[in-house]
Design a protein around this motif. Structure first.
Motif, PDB file in Angstrom:
ATOM      1  N   SER A   1      31.253  40.232  39.269  1.00  0.00           N
ATOM      2  CA  SER A   1      31.585  41.062  40.433  1.00  0.00           C
ATOM      3  C   SER A   1      30.977  40.499  41.707  1.00  0.00           C
ATOM      4  O   SER A   1      31.581  40.578  42.797  1.00  0.00           O
ATOM      5  CB  SER A   1      31.085  42.489  40.201  1.00  0.00           C
ATOM      6  N   ASP A   2      29.800  39.896  41.580  1.00  0.00           N
ATOM      7  CA  ASP A   2      29.109  39.357  42.755  1.00  0.00           C
ATOM      8  C   ASP A   2      29.695  38.033  43.247  1.00  0.00           C
ATOM      9  O   ASP A   2      29.265  37.523  44.299  1.00  0.00           O
ATOM     10  CB  ASP A   2      27.612  39.145  42.438  1.00  0.00           C
ATOM     11  N   ARG A   3      30.643  37.453  42.517  1.00  0.00           N
ATOM     12  CA  ARG A   3      31.214  36.169  42.928  1.00  0.00           C
ATOM     13  C   ARG A   3      32.025  36.302  44.224  1.00  0.00           C
ATOM     14  O   ARG A   3      32.191  35.313  44.944  1.00  0.00           O
ATOM     15  CB  ARG A   3      32.106  35.584  41.816  1.00  0.00           C
ATOM     16  N   GLY A   4      32.566  37.492  44.511  1.00  0.00           N
ATOM     17  CA  GLY A   4      33.362  37.674  45.711  1.00  0.00           C
ATOM     18  C   GLY A   4      34.131  38.977  45.666  1.00  0.00           C
ATOM     19  O   GLY A   4      34.195  39.651  44.624  1.00  0.00           O
ATOM     20  N   PRO A   5      34.746  39.372  46.749  1.00  0.00           N
ATOM     21  CA  PRO A   5      35.465  40.654  46.802  1.00  0.00           C
ATOM     22  C   PRO A   5      36.578  40.769  45.760  1.00  0.00           C
ATOM     23  O   PRO A   5      36.744  41.832  45.151  1.00  0.00           O
ATOM     24  CB  PRO A   5      36.036  40.675  48.228  1.00  0.00           C
ATOM     25  N   ASP A   6      37.321  39.717  45.583  1.00  0.00           N
ATOM     26  CA  ASP A   6      38.413  39.782  44.606  1.00  0.00           C
ATOM     27  C   ASP A   6      37.867  39.988  43.199  1.00  0.00           C
ATOM     28  O   ASP A   6      38.442  40.749  42.400  1.00  0.00           O
ATOM     29  CB  ASP A   6      39.247  38.504  44.654  1.00  0.00           C
ATOM     30  N   ASP A   7      36.784  39.316  42.872  1.00  0.00           N
ATOM     31  CA  ASP A   7      36.179  39.471  41.552  1.00  0.00           C
ATOM     32  C   ASP A   7      35.652  40.892  41.370  1.00  0.00           C
ATOM     33  O   ASP A   7      35.793  41.485  40.290  1.00  0.00           O
ATOM     34  CB  ASP A   7      35.031  38.468  41.380  1.00  0.00           C
ATOM     35  N   HIS A   8      35.043  41.422  42.451  1.00  0.00           N
ATOM     36  CA  HIS A   8      34.511  42.787  42.373  1.00  0.00           C
ATOM     37  C   HIS A   8      35.631  43.791  42.095  1.00  0.00           C
ATOM     38  O   HIS A   8      35.503  44.668  41.235  1.00  0.00           O
ATOM     39  CB  HIS A   8      33.804  43.139  43.689  1.00  0.00           C
ATOM     40  N   LEU A   9      36.721  43.671  42.833  1.00  0.00           N
ATOM     41  CA  LEU A   9      37.846  44.591  42.632  1.00  0.00           C
ATOM     42  C   LEU A   9      38.426  44.470  41.229  1.00  0.00           C
ATOM     43  O   LEU A   9      38.788  45.471  40.601  1.00  0.00           O
ATOM     44  CB  LEU A   9      38.921  44.319  43.682  1.00  0.00           C
ATOM     45  N   ALA A  10      38.516  43.231  40.724  1.00  0.00           N
ATOM     46  CA  ALA A  10      39.087  43.011  39.394  1.00  0.00           C
ATOM     47  C   ALA A  10      38.224  43.646  38.319  1.00  0.00           C
ATOM     48  O   ALA A  10      38.735  44.331  37.409  1.00  0.00           O
ATOM     49  CB  ALA A  10      39.241  41.508  39.139  1.00  0.00           C
ATOM     50  N   ILE A  11      36.903  43.455  38.387  1.00  0.00           N
ATOM     51  CA  ILE A  11      36.008  44.032  37.382  1.00  0.00           C
ATOM     52  C   ILE A  11      36.031  45.552  37.458  1.00  0.00           C
ATOM     53  O   ILE A  11      36.108  46.247  36.428  1.00  0.00           O
ATOM     54  CB  ILE A  11      34.566  43.505  37.583  1.00  0.00           C
ATOM     55  N   ASP A  12      35.965  46.075  38.664  1.00  0.00           N
ATOM     56  CA  ASP A  12      35.963  47.532  38.830  1.00  0.00           C
ATOM     57  C   ASP A  12      37.251  48.139  38.280  1.00  0.00           C
ATOM     58  O   ASP A  12      37.225  49.169  37.599  1.00  0.00           O
ATOM     59  CB  ASP A  12      35.791  47.878  40.313  1.00  0.00           C
ATOM     60  N   ALA A  13      38.387  47.509  38.570  1.00  0.00           N
ATOM     61  CA  ALA A  13      39.674  48.034  38.100  1.00  0.00           C
ATOM     62  C   ALA A  13      39.758  47.990  36.575  1.00  0.00           C
ATOM     63  O   ALA A  13      40.265  48.932  35.936  1.00  0.00           O
ATOM     64  CB  ALA A  13      40.809  47.228  38.720  1.00  0.00           C
TER      65      ALA A  13
END
Length: 700
Positions: free
Chosen positions: A659-671
């Protein structure tokens, strides 16, 4: 009683799935390959490869000699695969030496000895027809001595083989006891040309003069085998003298004051009984007796002196030099290949091999009689259900039989390879793994032939089973022969196949499978270079083999180098096919679980490789082709924490890191976690989502 054998004696049973149907035709499109790698079907292919490798590794661990040091001795056999040795024939009649006649006093009479004596008294001419090294000559001299009594001491005469060719036949000279020792000339025995007319005329002429003739020759063939007088004149299938009694008599003759009790006390702690039972050879029994006598005279350690007599290579050469029938060669070689298999399986495969070598395709009781009476170095264990299991008494003798037969089988090797290939394609993992072990041993001792006639055809085959076995055989042969560089060079060539034919793809797949073997575990840099070459190739169809090769390296403990290699291969745009393929391999590797209910291997080792795992998970989840497989693998890690709550911290660290890799990664993990948490049974996902958001709120 005989019956026609089935056309193919090693076909799988009707209820067995032929092994070669497992992923034989790998899909060539990206989407089909991705679906395959995520399926149970691919898991079965991996399991089959692992089961076979366990069998081969177990057998490989028992190899007790360096195959590349095996020497070639003696004559080679003829093109039909039957071992024959030729000696110079005697040119003229000569008296049998008195020492040989006197030695009859120590002769141990077999159970059927009296039958031969009665036959000789009745018809005056007897043909002793049996394989060499079974005491044929000693029996013949003993029979003549028994019939003639004290008169035999006045002299027996040995006639040349040419004496059998005269017609009408008259016994030469005046000696009452005559012997012809018929040795093969250019693979042929003179006595095999004797017909009913010759036997009847010789019997009459000898009877008129009260004289007796014994002809020693090989197992009946040709004219002799078809004579009506075979039963009256030919002794065959002979019982052998008790080898232990041969030793006992010889030792007690040398030491007449040695009591039976003292003799037993000397012999019991040694390996004498095992030695003579395994060889079952009167000549060897005499050698053992000489060794005992020499040891007693020297006052040395008898156990050590007798142990030095055991020589599996010599034993195998002696067996091949004793004119074994094709059926015997086939049975012994098949037992050496399928060691510890059932008698029924071995006998059927042996019949197939015999037929391949030019022997009969009809079944008989010969195999069973051979085991009961002759081949004491093969043991038969009978289970409660009545199925007999065959095994060699000693592993080194099993190997020696395979090696020596192979080295002497001029003209028959191609037939053996075809037979071995059929076994290596068998649905039963145990069968094809044992065939693979044999192929590895033969390749180790005959490198060029093995590579070009076994490994390359198997590696380029359309059968996944054969490709897997080629990979296993290449590893085992490399270890046994010590020629690891030569095998790495071969794998590099297979991986570098430039064209897009099915054969080139199969060779590249085999190289990837082989890279995951014992050679790859020992030299992971070379193994990973092979996998990188195949991953960067143009075809998706090879990815299944790369995944299996990578996972087997993981199982061998090549974890950090593998993860570093996957990180290197997946650098760059996820649109690049080679990047997508590398990340697909990663999703397959991280799903690896050893044993039901266990944690995934890399989850258990997460703390050692956390940075690499976070980066590779992030790339895989962001790569469109690999995303679905990556999400499925991550869900597996999350669900595993239900069984192992202590692993939840590792998974939390992983998803937080991604999630900390970037905004897109954060959104993907959260979703993903939100979606999984909606499942009422996915308590681990809900708890993980809660803890992740708590960390975010706390600014951790």
């Amino acid at each position: 009683m005989t019956e026609e054998a089935p056309a193919d004696l090693i076909d799988p049973a009707p209820d067995e799935e032929p092994a070669s149907t497992l992923v034989d035709d790998a899909p060539e499109s990206r989407d089909e390959m991705l679906a395959l790698i995520g399926s149970d079907r691919h898991g079965r292919a991996y399991d089959q490869a692992m089961q076979a490798s366990v069998v081969v590794r177990k057998v490989l661990g028992s190899h007790v000699f360096a195959a590349h040091n095996v020497a070639i001795y003696g004559d080679f056999v003829n093109g039909q695969g039957s071992a024959r040795t030729a000696r110079k024939r005697q040119a003229r009649a000569r008296p049998i030496e008195q020492a040989e006649i006197d030695a009859v006093a120590l002769y141990v009479r077999p159970e059927d000895f009296d039958n031969g004596v009665m036959m000789l008294r009745d018809v005056n001419v007897v043909v002793v027809a049996d394989p060499g090294k079974t005491g044929r000559r000693a029996r013949a001299v003993a029979m003549l001595t028994e019939v003639l009594g004290e008169e035999a001491r006045a002299g027996l005469v040995e006639l040349p083989t040419s004496a059998l060719g005269t017609r009408p036949w008259q016994p030469p000279g005046t000696a009452r006891g005559l012997l012809v020792h018929d040795e093969p000339f250019q693979g042929k025995y003179a006595a095999h040309r004797l017909d009913d007319a010759w036997l009847a005329q010789a019997s009459y002429a000898l009877g008129e003069q009260e004289r007796f003739l014994v002809v020693v020759t090989g197992v009946p063939e040709g004219v002799l085998a078809g004579t009506a007088g075979r039963q009256a004149h030919v002794l065959e299938g002979l019982a052998l003298p008790d080898p232990l009694e041969i030793v006992r008599r010889a030792v007690l003759a040398e030491y007449p004051g040695l009591t039976a009790e003292r003799y037993e006390a000397l012999i019991t702690p040694t390996t004498l009984r095992d030695l003579v039972a395994e060889r079952n050879d009167p000549l060897f029994a005499n050698r053992a007796a000489s060794a005992v006598i020499a040891s007693l005279k020297a006052g040395s350690d008898l156990r050590s002196d007798l142990a030095r007599l055991r020589n599996p290579q010599e034993q195998a050469r002696e067996w091949l030099g004793a004119d074994p029938e094709l059926s015997e060669i086939a049975l012994v070689v098949t037992t050496a290949v399928l060691d510890e298999s059932t008698y029924l399986r071995i006998s059927e495969a042996a019949l197939s091999l015999s037929k391949s070598l030019g022997g009969s395709s009809r079944t008989n009781l010969r195999f069973w009689r051979m085991l009961e009476a002759e081949r004491k170095w093969i043991e038969r264990d009978t289970s409660a259900d009545g199925r007999g299991t065959l095994r060699f008494r000693h592993e080194d003798l099993r190997q020696a039989v395979l090696v020596q037969t192979w080295l002497r089988l001029d003209g028959g090797r191609s037939a053996v390879v075809r037979w071995l290939t059929r076994l290596a394609s068998h649905a039963d993992v145990d069968v094809h793994a044992k065939a693979t072990d044999a192929a590895a041993l033969l390749t180790a001792v005959d490198f060029d032939f093995g590579v070009h006639h076994i490994l390359v055809p198997w590696a380029g085959s359309s059968s996944l089973t054969l490709r897997q076995n080629a990979a296993l055989a290449a590893n085992a042969a490399g270890v046994l022969s010590g020629r690891t560089d030569a095998f790495w060079d071969r794998l590099v060539r297979w991986a570098d196949e430039p064209d897009s034919t099915a054969r080139s793809r199969h060779l590249a797949e085999t190289a990837a499978l082989a890279a995951g073997g014992s050679l790859g575990a020992a030299e992971p840099g070379r193994a990973l270079a092979i996998l990188r070459t195949v991953v960067r190739g143009p075809q998706w169809a090879t990815l299944s083999a790369v995944s299996i090769g990578a996972r087997t390296l993981l199982d061998a403990g090549v974890t950090a180098p593998l993860l570093r290699a996957l990180a290197e291969w997946s650098e760059g745009s996820s649109e690049e096919p080679s990047v997508a393929k590398a990340l697909t391999v990663f999703t397959y590797v991280v799903r690896r679980v050893v044993g039901p209910g266990s944690l995934p291997v890399l989850l258990r080792e997460y703390e050692r490789h956390d940075d690499l795992l976070i980066e590779l998970w992030g790339r895989a989840l962001a790569c469109a082709p690999a995303r679905e497989l990556a999400e499925g693998a991550l869900r597996g890690w999350v669900d595993a924490t239900v069984r192992e709550p202590d692993a939840q911290d590792a998974v939390l660290d992983l998803v937080a890191g991604v999630s900390d890799r970037g905004p897109d990664d954060h959104l993907a993990i959260d979703a993903l976690l939100e979606c999984w948490a909606l499942d009422p049974d996915a308590t681990a996902a809900a708890e993980l989502l809660y803890r992740l958001r708590y960390l975010e709120e706390m600014g951790a």
